[in-house]
Every structure is written in C-alpha cells, then in structure tokens.
Design a protein around this motif. Structure first.
Motif, PDB file in Angstrom:
ATOM      1  N   PRO A  32      78.663 -39.386 108.834  1.00 20.68           N
ATOM      2  CA  PRO A  32      77.964 -40.506 109.487  1.00 20.68           C
ATOM      3  C   PRO A  32      78.555 -40.911 110.835  1.00 20.68           C
ATOM      4  O   PRO A  32      77.931 -41.654 111.583  1.00 20.68           O
ATOM      5  N   GLU A  33      79.791 -40.413 111.161  1.00 20.50           N
ATOM      6  CA  GLU A  33      80.425 -40.835 112.415  1.00 20.50           C
ATOM      7  C   GLU A  33      79.619 -40.404 113.628  1.00 20.50           C
ATOM      8  O   GLU A  33      79.555 -41.113 114.631  1.00 20.50           O
ATOM      9  N   LEU A  34      79.006 -39.226 113.531  1.00 23.20           N
ATOM     10  CA  LEU A  34      78.230 -38.687 114.646  1.00 23.20           C
ATOM     11  C   LEU A  34      76.836 -38.354 114.143  1.00 23.20           C
ATOM     12  O   LEU A  34      76.632 -37.341 113.485  1.00 23.20           O
ATOM     13  N   PRO A  40      72.328 -42.333 118.301  1.00 23.92           N
ATOM     14  CA  PRO A  40      72.752 -41.603 119.502  1.00 23.92           C
ATOM     15  C   PRO A  40      73.644 -42.415 120.429  1.00 23.92           C
ATOM     16  O   PRO A  40      74.458 -41.847 121.164  1.00 23.92           O
ATOM     17  N   ARG A  41      73.522 -43.738 120.402  1.00 24.82           N
ATOM     18  CA  ARG A  41      74.322 -44.570 121.297  1.00 24.82           C
ATOM     19  C   ARG A  41      75.791 -44.604 120.903  1.00 24.82           C
ATOM     20  O   ARG A  41      76.645 -44.999 121.700  1.00 24.82           O
ATOM     21  N   ALA A  79      67.057 -31.010 121.117  1.00 24.50           N
ATOM     22  CA  ALA A  79      66.890 -31.358 122.529  1.00 24.50           C
ATOM     23  C   ALA A  79      67.574 -32.689 122.854  1.00 24.50           C
ATOM     24  O   ALA A  79      68.560 -32.737 123.590  1.00 24.50           O
ATOM     25  N   ASN A  80      67.078 -33.770 122.255  1.00 25.17           N
ATOM     26  CA  ASN A  80      67.634 -35.088 122.561  1.00 25.17           C
ATOM     27  C   ASN A  80      69.075 -35.228 122.088  1.00 25.17           C
ATOM     28  O   ASN A  80      69.914 -35.826 122.772  1.00 25.17           O
ATOM     29  N   ALA A  86      75.867 -33.893 125.666  1.00 23.10           N
ATOM     30  CA  ALA A  86      76.162 -33.544 127.058  1.00 23.10           C
ATOM     31  C   ALA A  86      76.445 -34.789 127.885  1.00 23.10           C
ATOM     32  O   ALA A  86      77.324 -34.781 128.759  1.00 23.10           O
ATOM     33  N   GLN A  87      75.705 -35.865 127.629  1.00 25.60           N
ATOM     34  CA  GLN A  87      75.925 -37.112 128.365  1.00 25.60           C
ATOM     35  C   GLN A  87      77.302 -37.688 128.053  1.00 25.60           C
ATOM     36  O   GLN A  87      78.008 -38.180 128.937  1.00 25.60           O
ATOM     37  N   ALA A  88      77.695 -37.613 126.792  1.00 26.35           N
ATOM     38  CA  ALA A  88      79.027 -38.077 126.411  1.00 26.35           C
ATOM     39  C   ALA A  88      80.095 -37.241 127.105  1.00 26.35           C
ATOM     40  O   ALA A  88      81.099 -37.772 127.599  1.00 26.35           O
ATOM     41  N   ALA A  89      79.887 -35.932 127.151  1.00 27.00           N
ATOM     42  CA  ALA A  89      80.837 -35.048 127.823  1.00 27.00           C
ATOM     43  C   ALA A  89      80.957 -35.403 129.303  1.00 27.00           C
ATOM     44  O   ALA A  89      82.064 -35.458 129.856  1.00 27.00           O
ATOM     45  N   GLU A  90      79.830 -35.660 129.930  1.00 24.08           N
ATOM     46  CA  GLU A  90      79.835 -36.012 131.359  1.00 24.08           C
ATOM     47  C   GLU A  90      80.534 -37.351 131.584  1.00 24.08           C
ATOM     48  O   GLU A  90      81.343 -37.500 132.503  1.00 24.08           O
TER      49      GLU A  90
END
Length: 299
Positions: A32-34, A40-41, A79-80, A86-90
């Motif tokens: 449940p952590e991810l 997603p937030r 996709a999402n 990817a957004q977290a990585a950035e």
C-alpha cells in the motif's frame, strides 16, 4: 548503490532482489505504500523516504487479454502510473529506468526491430505501454526506457513455467509456431540493469533514451516449448499451430524480435544465449518446491 524498484512482487523485482549484496541494495516498493492508481500524489513522498540513487519503474498492468476489457485500468497503471513515477524522479533529481515491451510494435516488420522503428501497437496493453513511454520521456530528463520481451524466470507466471506445469500430464501440447521473438531471462535483465545503473551513477553518462534488452537469437513459441521439454527430459510432443487457431482477445505481434545493437554499443552488453538461460531456469524451477513453482506472483 540503492536501487528502488516499483512493485512488491514480479519476475524482475524478484530477480533484482536476488542480486542484492553489501554493495547493491534493492528496495521493492509497492502497495500500500506505493499505489499508482489510488494514491498517485503519495508516490513522491514514498520514494523520497527510501532515498534511492536510481529508480526502476517496473510496476505494470500485464494481463494482456484482460486489458482489452479494462482499458481504463491498463492506462491508469501503464501510462499515468509510469508518468507519476517519472515525475517523482524528476522532482527528486533521480534517474529512472522504465521497463517497456515488444508489444509497442505491430509485428509486421520482417527483420529485427531497432529503437528507431515506428511503434504501432495492436492491443490495449501495447498502446498503454507506448503511452507510458511517451509520458516518461516527456517528464523525466534523465530517463532510460528498456523494451524487453518474452520474459521468464523461476518466479511468477510465465510461458516456461506453464509448459513445465502442463508437461507431466500431457503427451501432446499445441503451441503457436508463427510468432517469433526473443525468450529473455529475467535474471539476465536484472544483471544488465545493475550494469546500466553503475554506468549511470558514474556521473559521466549522457546517452538517455530507448534501448532494447533481450536475450540473443530467436525462436517461435513452439520451438521454445520443444527446447523447454528437452531440457526438462519430458517426452511431450509439440503440435505447431497458427496463431489464428489459438484465438485471444488481444492481438499479439507476429514478429517480436528486438535488436540489441544499441545496447551493446553504448553499454558493452552482449546478449545472452536464450538456450543456455532457458536450461538454467528449467533446472531452477524443477528444483523448487512445487508449492512455489506455481505461485500467484505476477510479472
């Protein structure tokens, strides 16, 4: 080196964990952590807490036929969800390696597919994975997309284990003979990823983009099945059939052969021999307790 891989289970996750040692830490992060769909937030916070050096985005919706009936869920994860990673990585300034598939191609090409060939998926699964590739490339500056195919291992559900499960009770098995690809060991993918991570974290890497990562040479499903039973010492006759004789909801590419020339050129990674790797995994599976061989872990 701290590697965070998305997903609690699966063939690649399990294979990466098997390579962990005092110098390579592998953190598997899933529900449940991810939760790529429900929360997603929270993804960035969950990843930041683990302080990884690199992220392997491996969590995916891989039920190819079921995706035809659940396109919204397939896109939400493939996709999402991929974009959220990817957004977290950035945001965190961490490189990301995203795992994709041969299903982004239509299979109409006669030769091996290179990274420069135009994708044209023929299934919801393939289309959702292609959209994930696009979103990852748009979102994360430091990204690598690894397309692989026909993955197998001692873990989870895969073609090799299905053959070994059916073999003892069957004298004959009908297997598709007109679809070709690269049977690829998850262990080989995992060891290649470790090599790639080392190069990336050296600080001198700039060759971001798409790469194909599969084992060497090719086979049809029926040829692979024959070799699996040969390795297992099982007297099972394979009856070659056309793909059209084995109807399925999702359309599979007839040609899934991927060229690894770019991977070899940039990372000096030679493709492993699929026959040798198949023999290794067959031996591993046959030596595992049957309660584990046919578990419910998915790719």
């Amino acid at each position: 080196m701290r590697i965070l891989v998305t997903g609690n289970h699966g063939q690649l996750v399990s294979s990466l964990i098997a390579l962990a040692n005092s110098e390579i830490q592998v953190i598997a992060l899933g529900r449940p952590e991810l939760d790529l769909v429900a929360s997603p937030r929270t993804i960035c916070t969950a990843i930041a807490f683990e302080k990884p050096d690199i992220i392997i985005s491996a969590a995916a919706y891989t039920a190819v036929d079921k995706a035809e009936d659940e396109p919204e869920r397939a896109y939400a994860i493939n996709a999402n969800g991929a974009q959220a990673i990817a957004q977290a990585a950035e945001t965190l300034g961490i490189p990301v390696i995203h795992i994709s598939t041969d299903y982004v191609f239509d299979g109409e090409k006669t030769g091996y597919y290179s990274e420069s060939d135009t994708p044209a998926p023929r299934s919801v699964y393939g289309a959702s994975k292609l959209e994930g590739e696009r979103l990852v490339a748009e979102t994360a500056t430091r990204h690598i997309i690894l397309r692989t195919a026909w993955v197998y291992s001692p873990y989870g559900n895969n073609f090799l284990k299905t053959m070994l499960r059916l073999g003892p009770d069957r004298h004959e098995i009908s297997v598709v003979s007109d679809q070709y690809g690269n049977p690829t060991s998850a262990a080989n993918i995992a060891s290649s990823i470790i090599h790639i991570c080392t190069r990336i974290l050296s600080g001198e890497f700039h060759d971001w983009g798409i790469y194909h990562l599969v084992d060497g040479s090719e086979a049809s499903w029926s040829e692979w099945a024959e070799y699996i039973f040969e390795c297992a010492g099982m007297a099972v006759r394979i009856i070659p059939i056309k793909a059209e004789e084995y109807p399925s909801k999702a359309t599979r590419p007839y040609n899934s052969r991927l060229s690894t020339d770019k991977l070899n050129r940039v990372f000096s990674l030679e493709a492993s021999d699929w026959k040798l790797s198949t023999k290794i995994v067959v031996d591993q599976v046959l030596n595992i307790n049957s309660d584990n061989i046919y578990g419910d872990t998915t790719q």
